[in-house]
Design an enzyme around this catalytic site. Sequence first.
Site, PDB file in Angstrom:
ATOM      1  N   ARG A  82      71.996 119.107  37.716  1.00 20.13           N
ATOM      2  CA  ARG A  82      73.150 118.259  37.980  1.00 20.13           C
ATOM      3  C   ARG A  82      74.006 118.803  39.116  1.00 20.13           C
ATOM      4  O   ARG A  82      74.804 118.081  39.704  1.00 20.13           O
ATOM      5  CB  ARG A  82      73.975 118.104  36.687  1.00 20.13           C
ATOM      6  CG  ARG A  82      75.069 117.062  36.753  1.00 20.13           C
ATOM      7  CD  ARG A  82      75.396 116.463  35.385  1.00 20.13           C
ATOM      8  NE  ARG A  82      75.525 117.430  34.330  1.00 20.13           N
ATOM      9  CZ  ARG A  82      76.632 118.129  34.052  1.00 20.13           C
ATOM     10  NH1 ARG A  82      77.715 117.954  34.788  1.00 20.13           N
ATOM     11  NH2 ARG A  82      76.659 118.983  33.050  1.00 20.13           N
ATOM     12  N   TYR A 136      78.841  93.213  49.388  1.00 20.68           N
ATOM     13  CA  TYR A 136      77.894  93.061  48.290  1.00 20.68           C
ATOM     14  C   TYR A 136      78.663  92.697  47.030  1.00 20.68           C
ATOM     15  O   TYR A 136      79.735  93.240  46.754  1.00 20.68           O
ATOM     16  CB  TYR A 136      77.130  94.369  48.118  1.00 20.68           C
ATOM     17  CG  TYR A 136      76.315  94.448  46.856  1.00 20.68           C
ATOM     18  CD1 TYR A 136      75.393  93.461  46.526  1.00 20.68           C
ATOM     19  CD2 TYR A 136      76.467  95.524  45.984  1.00 20.68           C
ATOM     20  CE1 TYR A 136      74.653  93.541  45.356  1.00 20.68           C
ATOM     21  CE2 TYR A 136      75.728  95.612  44.822  1.00 20.68           C
ATOM     22  CZ  TYR A 136      74.822  94.619  44.516  1.00 20.68           C
ATOM     23  OH  TYR A 136      74.092  94.703  43.346  1.00 20.68           O
ATOM     24  N   ASP A 201      79.551 100.223  54.911  1.00 20.16           N
ATOM     25  CA  ASP A 201      78.270 100.014  54.238  1.00 20.16           C
ATOM     26  C   ASP A 201      77.260  99.651  55.321  1.00 20.16           C
ATOM     27  O   ASP A 201      77.313  98.575  55.907  1.00 20.16           O
ATOM     28  CB  ASP A 201      78.397  98.894  53.207  1.00 20.16           C
ATOM     29  CG  ASP A 201      77.154  98.758  52.342  1.00 20.16           C
ATOM     30  OD1 ASP A 201      76.046  99.041  52.847  1.00 20.16           O
ATOM     31  OD2 ASP A 201      77.275  98.350  51.174  1.00 20.16           O
ATOM     32  N   LYS A 226      67.189 100.083  49.300  1.00 19.76           N
ATOM     33  CA  LYS A 226      66.757  99.057  50.232  1.00 19.76           C
ATOM     34  C   LYS A 226      65.874  99.660  51.331  1.00 19.76           C
ATOM     35  O   LYS A 226      64.791 100.128  51.052  1.00 19.76           O
ATOM     36  CB  LYS A 226      67.984  98.334  50.807  1.00 19.76           C
ATOM     37  CG  LYS A 226      69.027  97.909  49.749  1.00 19.76           C
ATOM     38  CD  LYS A 226      68.462  97.098  48.604  1.00 19.76           C
ATOM     39  CE  LYS A 226      69.524  96.415  47.754  1.00 19.76           C
ATOM     40  NZ  LYS A 226      70.406  97.297  46.983  1.00 19.76           N
TER      41      LYS A 226
END
Length: 407
Positions: A82, A136, A201, A226
């Site tokens: 982590r 988005y 973005d 993507k």
Amino acid sequence: MDSARTHTSTPDDVRTTAPRGRALATEAVHAGRDDLAGRGLHAPPIDLSTTYPSYDSRGEAARIDAFAATGAEPDGPPVYGRLGNPTVARFETALARLEGTEAAVAFASGMAALSAILLVRGSMGLRHVVAVRPLYGCSDHLLTAGLLGSEVTWTDPAGVADALRPDTGLVLVESPANPTLAEVDLRAVAHACGSVPLLVDNTFATPVLQRPAEHGARLVLHSATKYLGGHGDVLAGVVACDEEFAGRLRQVRFATGGVLHPLAGYLLLRGLSTLPVRVRAASANAAELAGRLAADPRVARVHYPRIGGAMVSFEVHGDPHEVIGGVRLITPAVSLGSVDTLIQHPASISHRIVDADDRRGAGVGDRLLRLSVGLEDVDDLWADLDRALGERAVGAIPLREALSRTE
């Protein structure tokens, strides 16, 4: 903007010289892998360990204290999955090189990455966000609903400076925007932000077509699911930024657990190696389809950005749901950026969560379709779209005339 009918440049026109003296295509292949030959390796190793042994507990304590203070990556061997992972770190290094930033921090999804940014700024008492629609749909919802305690002011690019407040922690834009492909003058917006960080973005453009940090953005966000992954088989997000902000993001990632799995990091690093080739090839297909759609009387309007890219949006005169139901080669599905072509109806899916009036006000109409163009033969793609669009009206408009009508 809807410039499909006036667009003349191609992706090859875009400057592709990456920072540090190597071309972008070279960086895509070699960044994050520069040490492999010296280690006797050709493919990057996948480190699946969740924990790492250490017999020096005092030294381990000192390294953990250092991370708690600055969020800097610990020197020496890893500590815990982590806190960081060597395979994921390779992808982060490569993406930072491609975007021209000091660092990058990867997360389990794009939304986890955006959430971490909001948490970083909110922890400093800077909960106000200035944002430009469209974004988005889930990003829009996260801000509007105030799920992380943020407050948002929506504005257009020209209104950014007037919307800033003393507690503004972030300005957020997406360019080209999802799903209208509207473009923002990033340099002008960055100037309007003053000392407030600009978050761009860059999912649709990728560093192949634009690097927002070169235009004044402090933070660059990708849904790595993507184009960076590129094959529809990995879920991830990443933020490219300066090292100071990266340290804060790592601390949030450690505390909230939004870590990226090492196998996903490996797949993303592999995806980056073909990113320039994939983006340019898919963009050539998209530009061709945008032109054909623009000339088709069954299509009311086409949106295609001046920067180019593999995304096309178009509004139909008829029922968009019939088009979705009529494709056979093209896949009707959410997401984008894969090697195969996808189509979806934003008002029903990706932007359904946005209030209908806000959605339409941002240009996301009920007849709008979003096409993520892949690497198939363009004539095969057009044959599928032509069939799905239904009966062609008599007297189709010649392409040259269609182009002139939108200038």
